[in-house]
Write a protein that holds these residues in place. Structure first.
Motif, PDB file in Angstrom:
ATOM      1  N   SER A  72       7.587   2.900   4.927  1.00 24.56           N
ATOM      2  CA  SER A  72       7.180   1.547   4.527  1.00 24.56           C
ATOM      3  C   SER A  72       5.918   1.122   5.263  1.00 24.56           C
ATOM      4  CB  SER A  72       8.307   0.550   4.803  1.00 24.56           C
ATOM      5  OG  SER A  72       9.439   0.820   3.993  1.00 24.56           O
ATOM      6  N   VAL A  73       5.811   1.492   6.541  1.00 23.91           N
ATOM      7  CA  VAL A  73       4.605   1.164   7.307  1.00 23.91           C
ATOM      8  C   VAL A  73       3.400   1.896   6.725  1.00 23.91           C
ATOM      9  CG1 VAL A  73       3.499   1.294   9.575  1.00 23.91           C
ATOM     10  CG2 VAL A  73       5.916   0.684   9.412  1.00 23.91           C
ATOM     11  N   GLU A  74       3.584   3.146   6.333  1.00 23.89           N
ATOM     12  CA  GLU A  74       2.495   3.894   5.706  1.00 23.89           C
ATOM     13  C   GLU A  74       2.012   3.194   4.442  1.00 23.89           C
ATOM     14  OE1 GLU A  74       4.049   7.762   5.021  1.00 23.89           O
ATOM     15  OE2 GLU A  74       4.186   8.281   7.151  1.00 23.89           O
ATOM     16  N   ARG A  75       2.951   2.719   3.624  1.00 18.31           N
ATOM     17  CA  ARG A  75       2.570   2.049   2.383  1.00 18.31           C
ATOM     18  C   ARG A  75       1.830   0.747   2.644  1.00 18.31           C
ATOM     19  NH1 ARG A  75       7.729   3.871   0.298  1.00 18.31           N
ATOM     20  NH2 ARG A  75       8.668   1.928   1.011  1.00 18.31           N
ATOM     21  N   LEU A  76       2.330  -0.050   3.596  1.00 15.09           N
ATOM     22  CA  LEU A  76       1.689  -1.347   3.814  1.00 15.09           C
ATOM     23  C   LEU A  76       0.289  -1.182   4.402  1.00 15.09           C
ATOM     24  CD1 LEU A  76       1.732  -2.567   7.040  1.00 15.09           C
ATOM     25  CD2 LEU A  76       4.181  -2.510   6.582  1.00 15.09           C
ATOM     26  N   GLY A  99     -13.140   1.696   1.993  1.00 13.34           N
ATOM     27  CA  GLY A  99     -13.287   2.553   0.824  1.00 13.34           C
ATOM     28  C   GLY A  99     -12.698   3.934   0.940  1.00 13.34           C
ATOM     29  N   TRP A 100     -11.751   4.140   1.821  1.00 11.78           N
ATOM     30  CA  TRP A 100     -11.086   5.441   1.944  1.00 11.78           C
ATOM     31  C   TRP A 100      -9.659   5.194   2.417  1.00 11.78           C
ATOM     32  CZ3 TRP A 100     -10.024   6.743   7.192  1.00 11.78           C
ATOM     33  CH2 TRP A 100     -10.721   5.984   8.138  1.00 11.78           C
ATOM     34  N   PRO A 101      -8.738   6.115   2.146  1.00 12.90           N
ATOM     35  CA  PRO A 101      -7.325   5.880   2.463  1.00 12.90           C
ATOM     36  C   PRO A 101      -7.056   5.851   3.969  1.00 12.90           C
ATOM     37  CG  PRO A 101      -7.638   8.117   1.665  1.00 12.90           C
ATOM     38  CD  PRO A 101      -8.936   7.409   1.458  1.00 12.90           C
ATOM     39  N   VAL A 102      -6.433   4.802   4.407  1.00 15.60           N
ATOM     40  CA  VAL A 102      -6.071   4.653   5.819  1.00 15.60           C
ATOM     41  C   VAL A 102      -4.560   4.816   5.937  1.00 15.60           C
ATOM     42  CG1 VAL A 102      -6.051   3.099   7.810  1.00 15.60           C
ATOM     43  CG2 VAL A 102      -8.010   3.116   6.252  1.00 15.60           C
ATOM     44  N   TYR A 103      -4.121   5.575   6.906  1.00 20.36           N
ATOM     45  CA  TYR A 103      -2.703   5.766   7.166  1.00 20.36           C
ATOM     46  C   TYR A 103      -2.457   5.503   8.652  1.00 20.36           C
ATOM     47  CZ  TYR A 103      -4.898  10.298   8.093  1.00 20.36           C
ATOM     48  OH  TYR A 103      -5.754  11.282   8.530  1.00 20.36           O
ATOM     49  N   PRO A 104      -1.210   5.383   9.090  1.00 18.33           N
ATOM     50  CA  PRO A 104      -0.950   4.987  10.482  1.00 18.33           C
ATOM     51  C   PRO A 104      -1.654   5.823  11.539  1.00 18.33           C
ATOM     52  CG  PRO A 104       1.065   4.853   9.212  1.00 18.33           C
ATOM     53  CD  PRO A 104       0.040   5.465   8.301  1.00 18.33           C
ATOM     54  N   ASP A 112      -1.990  -0.285   1.559  1.00 22.61           N
ATOM     55  CA  ASP A 112      -2.278  -1.478   0.746  1.00 22.61           C
ATOM     56  C   ASP A 112      -3.272  -2.403   1.453  1.00 22.61           C
ATOM     57  OD1 ASP A 112      -0.547  -0.516  -1.149  1.00 22.61           O
ATOM     58  OD2 ASP A 112       1.139  -1.784  -0.538  1.00 22.61           O
ATOM     59  N   TYR A 113      -3.088  -2.599   2.744  1.00 21.01           N
ATOM     60  CA  TYR A 113      -3.980  -3.500   3.479  1.00 21.01           C
ATOM     61  C   TYR A 113      -5.384  -2.918   3.628  1.00 21.01           C
ATOM     62  CZ  TYR A 113      -0.128  -6.615   4.708  1.00 21.01           C
ATOM     63  OH  TYR A 113       0.917  -7.508   4.659  1.00 21.01           O
ATOM     64  N   SER A 114      -5.491  -1.595   3.643  1.00 20.39           N
ATOM     65  CA  SER A 114      -6.830  -0.998   3.719  1.00 20.39           C
ATOM     66  C   SER A 114      -7.630  -1.334   2.462  1.00 20.39           C
ATOM     67  CB  SER A 114      -6.731   0.518   3.919  1.00 20.39           C
ATOM     68  OG  SER A 114      -6.195   1.155   2.778  1.00 20.39           O
ATOM     69  N   PRO A 130      -3.479  -8.886   6.506  1.00 19.59           N
ATOM     70  CA  PRO A 130      -2.235  -9.602   6.174  1.00 19.59           C
ATOM     71  C   PRO A 130      -2.444 -11.091   5.907  1.00 19.59           C
ATOM     72  CG  PRO A 130      -1.851  -8.090   7.989  1.00 19.59           C
ATOM     73  CD  PRO A 130      -3.338  -8.120   7.762  1.00 19.59           C
ATOM     74  N   ARG A 131      -3.301 -11.709   6.696  1.00 17.93           N
ATOM     75  CA  ARG A 131      -3.571 -13.131   6.473  1.00 17.93           C
ATOM     76  C   ARG A 131      -4.260 -13.343   5.126  1.00 17.93           C
ATOM     77  NH1 ARG A 131      -7.823 -16.168   6.838  1.00 17.93           N
ATOM     78  NH2 ARG A 131      -9.043 -14.480   7.771  1.00 17.93           N
ATOM     79  N   ARG A 132      -5.221 -12.462   4.797  1.00 16.14           N
ATOM     80  CA  ARG A 132      -5.903 -12.560   3.504  1.00 16.14           C
ATOM     81  C   ARG A 132      -4.910 -12.371   2.357  1.00 16.14           C
ATOM     82  NH1 ARG A 132     -10.944  -8.734   3.063  1.00 16.14           N
ATOM     83  NH2 ARG A 132     -10.879  -9.674   0.990  1.00 16.14           N
ATOM     84  N   TRP A 133      -4.000 -11.410   2.535  1.00 12.27           N
ATOM     85  CA  TRP A 133      -2.970 -11.188   1.506  1.00 12.27           C
ATOM     86  C   TRP A 133      -2.137 -12.448   1.306  1.00 12.27           C
ATOM     87  CZ3 TRP A 133       2.292 -11.662   2.349  1.00 12.27           C
ATOM     88  CH2 TRP A 133       3.128 -11.288   1.278  1.00 12.27           C
ATOM     89  N   TYR A 134      -1.738 -13.069   2.405  1.00 11.32           N
ATOM     90  CA  TYR A 134      -0.890 -14.264   2.339  1.00 11.32           C
ATOM     91  C   TYR A 134      -1.601 -15.404   1.612  1.00 11.32           C
ATOM     92  CZ  TYR A 134       2.021 -18.161   3.932  1.00 11.32           C
ATOM     93  OH  TYR A 134       2.832 -19.271   3.973  1.00 11.32           O
ATOM     94  N   GLU A 135      -2.876 -15.559   1.901  1.00  7.58           N
ATOM     95  CA  GLU A 135      -3.647 -16.645   1.286  1.00  7.58           C
ATOM     96  C   GLU A 135      -3.866 -16.427  -0.215  1.00  7.58           C
ATOM     97  OE1 GLU A 135      -7.153 -16.647   3.629  1.00  7.58           O
ATOM     98  OE2 GLU A 135      -6.274 -17.819   5.283  1.00  7.58           O
ATOM     99  N   GLN A 136      -3.796 -15.181  -0.669  1.00  7.09           N
ATOM    100  CA  GLN A 136      -4.029 -14.859  -2.076  1.00  7.09           C
ATOM    101  C   GLN A 136      -2.764 -14.960  -2.932  1.00  7.09           C
ATOM    102  OE1 GLN A 136      -5.670 -10.921  -1.864  1.00  7.09           O
ATOM    103  NE2 GLN A 136      -7.632 -11.604  -0.972  1.00  7.09           N
TER     104      GLN A 136
END
Length: 333
Positions: free
Chosen positions: A258-262, A273-278, A265-267, A142-148
């Motif tokens: 929404s949590v699943e989607r975020l 390199g593989w899909p992460v879910y809650p 995205d953050y993964s 999340p921090r990396r996303w914010y900085e970008q």
């Protein structure tokens, strides 16, 4: 199977149109204390059986007493032929077996045609877990996303980005720190958090409550998220009591989807390199606890598993990880 021709909501309505099914739903809610998610799954499975057995045009009430074990086996065969996973077939079998058990108890039918029906053999697959390094990268995402992000176009957009960064960090920290399910995460109230003791009271399956310890980083992240929530509601011009611990962009309750989607995205942001879910965070929580010496019973209580055998799958994960390390490190492996 036939149910795919219509929307899921139509299948639910089809099931609920039957008086015996409505009575069963009341029983699930009142006596079994079932969650709405569980009730919906039961209704979907019963609705799919109705469509398979009697078609879309048949109106309620349905002749439940006419169903025999051959009809039960035929339905299960259709489920398997449709390419569904064995776990899905077993769930549908369990749903209908429970429904008929209720009908027998209430003397609506004489026998349970699903009682002697055997489901497909369940292939035991080990849950995929993240390494500690991958978890740390995800927590930083999340921090990396914010900085970008480019410069905000408005004060409201700036407020949203700041809140999202803090909120999402807290979500990831709490999921990994407690091992709770995503449904439990989006539904626990602020009153369930005891920062002094460092615990969260979680209401799990069957509405059973358990205590989940909240680690230091997770507690701090959650505290910051609650403070940022107040600021974001102010930016939205909202007053009064917040509707939930975690808010969406419009100031409403954040959903599990929404949590699943975020997390997905953050993964990607974290370079995993593989899909992460809650639930991967829940798997990782349990496996890392066992890797570091936690006993199985304690992990069972923390996860809220009703039976120990459900938790034992994580011991197999730990053994497989040890085997991988051995194969990579031992000169004569």
């Amino acid at each position: 199977m036939g149910e795919d021709e219509r929307q899921p909501g139509t299948t639910l309505k089809k099931a609920y149109s039957d008086p015996a099914v409505r009575a069963y739903v009341r029983y699930l809610r009142a006596e079994k204390n079932a969650s709405e998610h569980t009730v919906r799954n039961y209704l979907m499975d019963i609705g799919q059986f109705i469509v398979s057995r009697w078609g879309w045009e048949r109106k309620a009430p349905f002749p439940w007493g006419e169903v025999d074990r051959f009809a039960a086996r035929h339905f299960l065969a259709l489920v398997q032929q449709s390419g569904r996973a064995s776990t899905t077939a077993m769930r549908k079998l369990s749903s209908l077996r429970s429904f008929y058990r209720y009908l027998v108890r209430e003397q609506r039918v004489e026998a349970n045609p699903f009682a002697g029906t055997r489901g497909p053999k369940r292939r035991r697959s080990l849950p995929r877990v993240m390494t500690v390094k991958e978890v740390l990268a995800l927590l930083e995402a999340p921090r990396r996303w914010y900085e970008q992000q480019p410069p905000p176009r408005s004060p409201r957009q700036a407020a949203w980005r700041e809140y999202k960064c803090v909120r999402d960090t807290a979500i990831l920290e709490v999921l990994y720190s407690t091992g709770m399910r995503v449904g439990e995460l989006v539904s626990f109230p602020e009153s369930a958090v005891d920062f002094l003791s460092g615990v969260v009271v979680v209401r799990g399956k069957g509405r059973k409550e358990r205590l989940c310890p909240l680690g230091g980083p997770a507690a701090e992240a959650l505290r910051r998220a609650l403070e940022a929530r107040a600021g974001y509601l102010k930016a939205l011009g909202r007053g009064g009591r917040p509707p939930a611990v975690f808010l969406n962009r419009n100031g409403g309750r954040l959903t599990a989807r929404s949590v699943e989607r975020l997390i997905r995205d953050y993964s990607r942001t974290a370079g995993i390199g593989w899909p992460v879910y809650p639930h991967v965070l829940r798997h990782s929580f349990a496996t890392h606890m066992l890797d570091n010496g936690a006993d199985l019973r304690s992990v069972q209580e923390l996860l809220g598993h009703a039976v120990l055998s459900t938790t034992q799958i994580y011991t197999h994960v730990s053994v497989e990880r040890l085997k991988e390390v051995y194969q990579q490190a031992h000169p004569r492996a």
